[in-house]
Design an enzyme around this catalytic site. Structure first.
Site, PDB file in Angstrom:
ATOM      1  N   HIS A  82      -0.314 -12.949  12.234  1.00  0.00           N
ATOM      2  CA  HIS A  82      -1.581 -13.496  11.767  1.00  0.00           C
ATOM      3  C   HIS A  82      -2.683 -13.350  12.815  1.00  0.00           C
ATOM      4  CE1 HIS A  82       0.321 -16.275   8.497  1.00  0.00           C
ATOM      5  NE2 HIS A  82       0.688 -15.000   8.392  1.00  0.00           N
ATOM      6  N   GLU A  84      -4.921 -15.457  13.985  1.00  0.00           N
ATOM      7  CA  GLU A  84      -4.967 -16.533  14.978  1.00  0.00           C
ATOM      8  C   GLU A  84      -3.849 -16.358  16.001  1.00  0.00           C
ATOM      9  OE1 GLU A  84      -5.998 -18.428  10.901  1.00  0.00           O
ATOM     10  OE2 GLU A  84      -4.713 -16.824  11.657  1.00  0.00           O
ATOM     11  N   CYS A 110      -2.947 -21.140   8.364  1.00  0.00           N
ATOM     12  CA  CYS A 110      -1.694 -21.587   7.752  1.00  0.00           C
ATOM     13  C   CYS A 110      -1.021 -22.572   8.704  1.00  0.00           C
ATOM     14  CB  CYS A 110      -0.783 -20.387   7.481  1.00  0.00           C
ATOM     15  SG  CYS A 110      -0.025 -19.689   8.968  1.00  0.00           S
ATOM     16  N   CYS A 113       0.110 -21.061  12.112  1.00  0.00           N
ATOM     17  CA  CYS A 113      -1.012 -20.854  13.028  1.00  0.00           C
ATOM     18  C   CYS A 113      -1.583 -22.176  13.516  1.00  0.00           C
ATOM     19  CB  CYS A 113      -2.091 -20.016  12.358  1.00  0.00           C
ATOM     20  SG  CYS A 113      -1.593 -18.302  12.113  1.00  0.00           S
TER      21      CYS A 113
END
Length: 154
Positions: A82, A84, A110, A113
């Site tokens: 992801h 992040e 999410c 993260c």
């Protein structure tokens, strides 16, 4: 005659950067970008995509699409890292402290993260678009991390 353009505020400026970073994403389902900022300076960036040196999903195929995995669920079933996560990894890789910084991200993080951002010492999350992840919202509300949506038109 000089063209006078309105100077964007800091939130708009850094969110535009996150949107530009997202354009590098190799994800087939959702392009996400993140920019970590401290004292109005960019520290790191990240976009979602396959780990360094591995085939992009456009070549290898999307595990989530091929298995009809619903958005917001089973985050672990994905080749990609992801945005992040990549921004935090980039900080670690280059030895940059992101403690007490702000992350601008094109989507609400999410739960995976969110946990990483809390433990990395991020003090504020500024996001553009919502993402359905109730556990993430609960954990962030419980943490000391400030969270706000960037809404430039308001």
């Amino acid at each position: 005659m000089a063209i006078i353009m309105e100077r964007p505020d800091n939130d708009t400026y850094f969110m535009h950067m996150a949107e530009l970073v997202a354009s590098r994403s190799t994800c087939l389902r959702r392009k996400v970008g993140a920019v970590v900022v401290k004292e109005k300076r960019v520290l790191t960036t990240g976009y979602n995509g396959a780990p360094k040196g591995l085939e992009h999903c456009s070549v290898a195929g999307c595990v989530r699409m091929n298995n009809h995995i619903e958005s917001g669920t089973r985050h672990e079933l994905c080749r990609g890292v992801h945005a992040e996560q990549n921004a935090v990894i980039q900080a670690a890789y280059f030895g940059v402290s992101i403690k007490n910084s702000t992350i601008y991200t094109t989507n609400f993080p999410c739960v995976m993260c969110a946990k990483i951002l809390v433990n990395a010492g991020i003090r504020e999350i500024v996001y553009k678009d919502d993402y359905i992840d109730e556990l993430s919202k609960e954990l962030l509300e419980e943490s000391n991390v400030m969270v706000r949506q960037h809404c430039p038109d308001e």
